[in-house]
Design a protein around this motif. Structure first.
Motif, PDB file in Angstrom:
ATOM      1  N   VAL A   1      16.801   0.222   0.261  1.00 60.65           N
ATOM      2  CA  VAL A   1      16.062  -0.866  -0.377  1.00 60.65           C
ATOM      3  C   VAL A   1      17.012  -1.779  -1.136  1.00 60.65           C
ATOM      4  CG1 VAL A   1      14.368  -1.394  -2.169  1.00 60.65           C
ATOM      5  CG2 VAL A   1      13.907   0.416  -0.540  1.00 60.65           C
TER       6      VAL A   1
ATOM      7  N   VAL B   1      14.965   0.513  -8.371  1.00 62.13           N
ATOM      8  CA  VAL B   1      13.946   0.935  -7.397  1.00 62.13           C
ATOM      9  C   VAL B   1      13.242   2.168  -7.969  1.00 62.13           C
ATOM     10  CG1 VAL B   1      13.501   1.692  -5.052  1.00 62.13           C
ATOM     11  CG2 VAL B   1      15.398   0.146  -5.515  1.00 62.13           C
TER      12      VAL B   1
ATOM     13  N   GLU C   1       8.011   4.794  -5.869  1.00 58.07           N
ATOM     14  CA  GLU C   1       7.775   3.827  -4.793  1.00 58.07           C
ATOM     15  C   GLU C   1       8.637   4.138  -3.582  1.00 58.07           C
ATOM     16  OE1 GLU C   1       7.456  -0.191  -5.556  1.00 58.07           O
ATOM     17  OE2 GLU C   1       5.981   0.061  -7.150  1.00 58.07           O
ATOM     18  N   ALA C   2       9.857   4.575  -3.844  1.00 61.91           N
ATOM     19  CA  ALA C   2      10.724   4.952  -2.725  1.00 61.91           C
ATOM     20  C   ALA C   2      10.135   6.150  -1.984  1.00 61.91           C
ATOM     21  CB  ALA C   2      12.120   5.275  -3.245  1.00 61.91           C
TER      22      ALA C   2
ATOM     23  N   ARG D   1       6.946   6.945  -1.783  1.00 65.75           N
ATOM     24  CA  ARG D   1       5.774   6.505  -1.013  1.00 65.75           C
ATOM     25  C   ARG D   1       6.206   5.757   0.242  1.00 65.75           C
ATOM     26  NH1 ARG D   1       2.582   3.705  -5.789  1.00 65.75           N
ATOM     27  NH2 ARG D   1       1.374   2.793  -4.099  1.00 65.75           N
ATOM     28  N   LEU D   2       7.292   4.987   0.093  1.00 67.12           N
ATOM     29  CA  LEU D   2       7.817   4.277   1.254  1.00 67.12           C
ATOM     30  C   LEU D   2       8.298   5.264   2.326  1.00 67.12           C
ATOM     31  CD1 LEU D   2       8.298   1.318   2.034  1.00 67.12           C
ATOM     32  CD2 LEU D   2      10.610   1.536   1.150  1.00 67.12           C
TER      33      LEU D   2
ATOM     34  N   ARG E   1       5.305   6.874   4.100  1.00 67.63           N
ATOM     35  CA  ARG E   1       4.680   6.024   5.118  1.00 67.63           C
ATOM     36  C   ARG E   1       5.586   5.862   6.330  1.00 67.63           C
ATOM     37  NH1 ARG E   1       2.752   3.118   0.637  1.00 67.63           N
ATOM     38  NH2 ARG E   1       4.492   1.662   0.705  1.00 67.63           N
ATOM     39  N   ALA E   2       6.874   5.675   6.058  1.00 67.97           N
ATOM     40  CA  ALA E   2       7.790   5.404   7.171  1.00 67.97           C
ATOM     41  C   ALA E   2       7.962   6.622   8.072  1.00 67.97           C
ATOM     42  CB  ALA E   2       9.141   4.960   6.618  1.00 67.97           C
TER      43      ALA E   2
ATOM     44  N   GLN F   1       2.521  11.875   5.284  1.00 66.32           N
ATOM     45  CA  GLN F   1       1.186  12.013   4.690  1.00 66.32           C
ATOM     46  C   GLN F   1       1.252  12.340   3.199  1.00 66.32           C
ATOM     47  OE1 GLN F   1      -0.351  14.717   7.823  1.00 66.32           O
ATOM     48  NE2 GLN F   1      -1.945  13.169   8.016  1.00 66.32           N
ATOM     49  N   ASP F   2       1.999  11.539   2.514  1.00 67.21           N
ATOM     50  CA  ASP F   2       2.101  11.594   1.046  1.00 67.21           C
ATOM     51  C   ASP F   2       2.641  12.918   0.522  1.00 67.21           C
ATOM     52  OD1 ASP F   2       0.881   8.936   0.255  1.00 67.21           O
ATOM     53  OD2 ASP F   2      -0.730   9.757   1.487  1.00 67.21           O
TER      54      ASP F   2
ATOM     55  N   ALA G   1       5.816  12.126  -2.096  1.00 69.26           N
ATOM     56  CA  ALA G   1       5.391  11.567  -3.381  1.00 69.26           C
ATOM     57  C   ALA G   1       4.628  12.607  -4.192  1.00 69.26           C
ATOM     58  CB  ALA G   1       4.518  10.337  -3.142  1.00 69.26           C
TER      59      ALA G   1
ATOM     60  N   ILE H   1      14.667   2.498   7.324  1.00 66.87           N
ATOM     61  CA  ILE H   1      13.208   2.368   7.310  1.00 66.87           C
ATOM     62  C   ILE H   1      12.758   1.112   6.581  1.00 66.87           C
ATOM     63  CG2 ILE H   1      12.802   4.851   7.435  1.00 66.87           C
ATOM     64  CD1 ILE H   1      12.114   4.697   4.422  1.00 66.87           C
ATOM     65  N   VAL H   2      13.692   0.469   5.885  1.00 68.69           N
ATOM     66  CA  VAL H   2      13.309  -0.741   5.154  1.00 68.69           C
ATOM     67  C   VAL H   2      13.651  -1.943   6.020  1.00 68.69           C
ATOM     68  CG1 VAL H   2      13.538  -2.025   3.009  1.00 68.69           C
ATOM     69  CG2 VAL H   2      13.879   0.442   3.020  1.00 68.69           C
ATOM     70  N   ARG H   3      12.646  -2.658   6.396  1.00 68.62           N
ATOM     71  CA  ARG H   3      12.904  -3.769   7.308  1.00 68.62           C
ATOM     72  C   ARG H   3      13.466  -4.958   6.532  1.00 68.62           C
ATOM     73  NH1 ARG H   3       8.744  -7.616   7.770  1.00 68.62           N
ATOM     74  NH2 ARG H   3       7.049  -7.220   6.321  1.00 68.62           N
TER      75      ARG H   3
ATOM     76  N   ASN I   1      -1.546  19.071   0.307  1.00 66.60           N
ATOM     77  CA  ASN I   1      -1.763  17.915  -0.570  1.00 66.60           C
ATOM     78  C   ASN I   1      -2.736  16.946   0.095  1.00 66.60           C
ATOM     79  OD1 ASN I   1       0.383  17.237   1.376  1.00 66.60           O
ATOM     80  ND2 ASN I   1       0.240  15.230   0.399  1.00 66.60           N
TER      81      ASN I   1
ATOM     82  N   SER J   1      -3.906  13.345   1.333  1.00 70.18           N
ATOM     83  CA  SER J   1      -3.257  12.113   1.798  1.00 70.18           C
ATOM     84  C   SER J   1      -4.269  10.977   1.765  1.00 70.18           C
ATOM     85  CB  SER J   1      -2.730  12.292   3.219  1.00 70.18           C
ATOM     86  OG  SER J   1      -3.787  12.203   4.137  1.00 70.18           O
TER      87      SER J   1
ATOM     88  N   ARG K   1       4.889  -2.110   0.183  1.00 71.09           N
ATOM     89  CA  ARG K   1       5.857  -2.095   1.277  1.00 71.09           C
ATOM     90  C   ARG K   1       6.357  -3.514   1.557  1.00 71.09           C
ATOM     91  NH1 ARG K   1       4.766   0.888   6.983  1.00 71.09           N
ATOM     92  NH2 ARG K   1       6.869   0.863   7.738  1.00 71.09           N
TER      93      ARG K   1
ATOM     94  N   PHE L   1       8.210  -5.185  -1.657  1.00 76.28           N
ATOM     95  CA  PHE L   1       9.307  -4.412  -2.205  1.00 76.28           C
ATOM     96  C   PHE L   1      10.539  -5.267  -2.433  1.00 76.28           C
ATOM     97  CE2 PHE L   1      11.351  -0.059  -1.984  1.00 76.28           C
ATOM     98  CZ  PHE L   1      10.750   0.309  -3.160  1.00 76.28           C
ATOM     99  N   LEU L   2      10.742  -6.216  -1.559  1.00 77.51           N
ATOM    100  CA  LEU L   2      11.976  -6.970  -1.624  1.00 77.51           C
ATOM    101  C   LEU L   2      11.839  -8.246  -2.440  1.00 77.51           C
ATOM    102  CD1 LEU L   2      13.127  -6.561   2.035  1.00 77.51           C
ATOM    103  CD2 LEU L   2      14.134  -5.557   0.025  1.00 77.51           C
TER     104      LEU L   2
END
Lengths: 481, 337
Positions: A18, A76, A80-81, A83-84, A87-88, A92-93, A96, A130-132, B282, B284, B332, B335-336
């Motif tokens: 990130v 960062v 949040e990282a 959670r990112l 998802r990436a 399934q969480d 986090a 994973i961060v576009r 957990n 989701s 997402r 973020f930037l």
């Protein structure tokens, strides 16, 4: 505390990704503004010389680096990282949740199993980017200032206009004074202009043709022709005396109360206007809540209308007296009386043009015989009154039955005949005895109650706002009948 | 026993009970899952559907798969509260002395099928309220506990509303989930025909006992949920309130009253059961999405405009969930920035 090193490493990797993406993002943005500055500096390179090129390079590179550093140094948040990463990598969480619950004091036994499960899954992951990349808007416009900067760098210096400011230094005596007197231009400017005498505006006269038959002969140039419609047409206009003495039309303008009320609806009758005003004044309010000032104005207007040719003027005057004496109830009663008289007069004027049956004639006849307000059927009821149980003026808790009720219990069997002729819709215009029988419910007696019920229903029930005005318009139309 | 083995045991029991029910019930996989979710979460489930879709059969089959007592009440307009909770009757002992003895009603069972619950009067319907919320009933001043686990499965018919008494909001709120039983697909209908028109007897085996169900209920409450997912559940429930500042436009336009805090509890508890049944430790975001409609659809009251325009509550909830999910996942993209 459960071991979450693997998860922390994953979060660190994602955070690093990130940060680099942010560095790119902010670097590109800063490069755009740096290129703008560089182009501006190169534009003025004629004045700056070789320094311009150096400065342009410093601005461009410096801004890009500064943007990159700022983007990279932004924090960062680990959550949040995580959670990112969830998802990436479609976790399934797990990451986090595991990171959050591993640090909590009230963690449940299942948290250890969760951390172990998440760790196992993360270890099996192939780390990838994973961060576009997100390009800022400035990145698309970056070629423009860059191209401009290159152009200005390669192009010859652009000569800049040198401003010549006036010499503000004090003139010395030995300064040579240029001889400018002899030039024709100076001579022209120094020549005094001929005096242009101020010309008085002439009073231009025009010929007006006199209207045939107008009093006085219109002579050539007679401005009184303008006033040919007035009594002053035969006189020469004298504006001073016009303003001093006053025109008749000015006098008329001073009598404000005789001017037509241009805001009123003249398609409706006086009675309707006064009735509407009285409803607006008293609608839904107790007598003690009604503004005495407005009531006085209304009574005053009724009294004025009565003086023009009506028999309700004494009632209105009586109401005003009662209002002066502080008896608002009596004033309201007087107003109702005056309203009834107004309506009766209007109906009498309309004669047989309306569609009403013999009942009106009967009522008019009763009034003529001096039985004014004799029975309960003859009087109109005010707000909140009527023939509903307990609402009437009768001491009986169920109200007083009308004579119509005593005559026949069913409306369906009203004696009489339907009128003759073609009937295209529901027809209530009867002849014979049925036409003379009064209605069981008096219209004005119940319309106020129904309107109150409508207002209550609108506020209590969830009627869509768009329908409010339609419902109110409907009741307003009923009021005006 | 390790935590992993406890979870694996739950997954096995869940799958086993579902497969037993599926021996009889064709299709309706999601309905069966949600009924089991409701049971393991410790709540009660309301099944709504037109006649003939197998609602009653589903509940009866589920009761057969559990080693628990089962009773069924067919609700009718003349049913009285005493017919449900029981009453005191006079009995005579061996000495000839008379005394009152409590005769328990059909509510004293582990699994209670309240069939066509909207056909009884509100007075009788409310006899279920105390039992559903407090797990006890009060008769003649004496409070009597109901057996644990106590699980009410009620059915109701959305059509033929004449002569029915729609459940009041207070009672609807007592149900953890409301499930809509829909028509089977063509293949499922063929399977139903094959299964029910042949001389084949299906035997449902008992795969779970009462104490096991209670133990699983305890396990489910240990499932952790991340704070951002808890916030997501709360924001879904809050977004059903039109007066909330963050409510989406659809809520403000079509909803009169939103879901109660019980809705948020149902959402999170159901999501925990779903996660555990999936073998996860957990919750989701997908669990919360899947449970949003069953947990909230009976807790949302449409306003006049919503009723007039025939707004479907499920699609309304789907829009609300997407709005709330957008707030969670938009990080997402931002973020930037």
């Amino acid at each position: 505390m459960a071991q979450v090193d693997v998860l922390d490493r994953l979060v660190a990797v994602v955070s690093s990704q990130v940060r680099w993406r942010r560095a790119e993002h902010y670097g590109l943005r800063a490069a755009f503004y740096g290129a703008l500055l560089a182009a501006a500096v190169l534009f003025f390179k004629a004045g700056l010389g070789g320094l311009a090129l150096v400065l342009a390079g410093v601005f461009l590179v410096g801004a890009t680096l500064a943007g990159g550093v700022i983007g990279f140094s932004r924090r960062v948040p680990p959550t949040e990282a995580a959670r990112l990463a969830d998802r990436a990598f479609e976790l399934q969480d797990r990451v986090a949740t595991a990171l959050e619950w591993a640090k909590r004091e009230d963690r449940t036994p299942l948290v250890d199993a969760l951390v172990a499960d998440a760790t196992e899954r993360v270890q099996g992951l192939q780390t990838r980017q994973i961060v576009r990349r997100v390009f800022p808007r400035e990145a698309r416009a970056l070629p423009v200032p860059l191209a401009a900067a290159v152009f200005f760098a390669l192009a010859p210096p652009i000569p800049l206009p040198i401003p010549h400011l006036p010499d503000f230094m004090a003139a010395r005596e030995d300064d040579p004074t240029p001889e400018r007197v002899g030039t024709p231009l100076v001579q022209d400017t120094m020549r005094p202009l001929p005096k242009d005498p101020l010309k008085r505006p002439s009073f231009e006269e025009r010929d007006f043709t006199a209207r045939p038959g107008s009093p006085g002969a219109a002579t050539t140039g007679d401005l009184s022709a303008i006033f040919k419609d007035t009594a002053l047409a035969h006189q020469r206009p004298d504006f001073n005396s016009f303003l001093k003495k006053g025109d008749e039309r000015l006098k008329m303008l001073e009598q404000v109360d005789r001017l037509p009320d241009l805001q009123s609806d003249f398609t409706s009758s006086q009675y309707k206007m006064v009735f509407r005003k009285s409803k607006a004044l008293t609608g839904g309010l107790r007598p003690d809540q009604i503004s005495p000032q407005k009531l006085r104005e209304l009574l005053d207007e009724m009294e004025r209308l009565g003086r023009k040719g009506g028999n309700w003027s004494p009632d209105a005057a009586e109401g005003m007296e009662a209002l002066e004496g502080g008896n608002q109830d009596k004033a309201l009663e007087a107003m109702e009386k005056a309203l009834n008289k107004m309506r009766a007069q209007e109906e009498a004027q309309r004669g047989g043009k309306n569609l009403r049956g013999g009942r009106e004639g009967e009522r008019a006849g009763n009034r003529g015989r001096g039985s004014e307000g004799g029975g309960p059927d003859d009087q109109d009821f005010g707000e909140g009154e009527g023939l509903l149980p307990g609402k009437g003026k009768s001491p009986s808790p169920k109200g007083e039955a009308s004579r119509r009720l005593q005559a026949s219990p069913y409306d369906a069997s009203v004696e009489g005949e339907s009128r003759r002729g073609r009937k295209e819709s529901y027809d209530t215009n009867m002849t014979g005895r049925g036409g003379k029988m009064p209605s069981r419910l008096q219209y004005l007696g119940v319309i106020g109650q129904y309107r109150k019920l409508m207002e209550d229903a609108i506020t209590r029930e969830s009627v869509p706002r768009d329908y409010h005005s339609q419902i109110r318009d409907y009741f307003q139309a009923l009021d005006e009948r | 026993m390790t935590q992993e083995s406890r979870v694996q045991e739950f997954v096995k029991a869940f799958e086993g009970l579902r497969s037993e029910v599926e021996k009889v019930i064709v299709g309706h996989r999601e309905i069966i899952n949600h009924v089991l979710v409701g049971m393991f979460a410790g709540g009660h489930v309301l099944l709504e559907g037109v006649p003939g879709l197998g609602k009653t059969l589903l509940v009866k089959t589920l009761a057969e798969g559990l080693d628990l007592s089962f009773s069924r009440i067919q609700f009718t307009p003349d049913l009285m509260p005493a017919d449900i909770i029981g009453t005191n009757i006079i009995v005579e002992d061996a000495n000839g002395r008379k005394h009152f003895q409590f005769q328990p009603g059909p509510i004293f069972a582990h699994v209670l099928l309240a069939d066509e619950v909207n056909r009884a009067t509100p007075k009788t319907q409310s006899a279920l309220l105390e039992g559903m919320q407090e797990n006890c009933v009060t008769v003649a001043g004496n409070s009597r506990p109901l057996p644990a686990p106590f699980f009410v499965l009620a059915t109701q018919n959305p059509i033929e509303m004449e002569g029915t008494y729609p459940l009041p909001e207070a009672q609807l709120d007592r149900f953890l989930l409301k499930l809509r039983v829909r028509y089977p697909a063509l293949e499922e209908l063929n399977a139903i025909i094959d299964r029910t028109t042949q001389s084949r007897t299906v035997t449902v085996q008992q795969v779970m006992s009462g104490p096991t169900v209670l133990a699983f209920r305890e396990l489910i409450r240990e499932v952790p949920i991340a704070s951002h997912l808890r916030d997501f559940a709360s924001s879904i429930v809050m977004a059903t309130h039109p007066q909330w500042d963050g409510a989406p436009e659809v809520s403000r336009r079509f909803i009169r009253y939103g879901a109660s805090p019980r809705g948020a509890q149902a959402l999170v508890l159901g999501a925990k059961v779903r996660a555990l049944a999936d073998g996860r430790y957990n919750v989701s975001i997908d669990d919360l999405r899947a449970l949003a409609a069953p947990a909230l659809r009976h807790r949302i009251i449409l306003n006049f405009e919503g009723e007039a325009e025939g707004v479907d509550v499920d699609s309304l909830i789907a829009q609300i969930v997407e709005t709330a999910a957008g707030a969670v996942t938009q990080t997402r993209e931002t973020f930037l920035r």
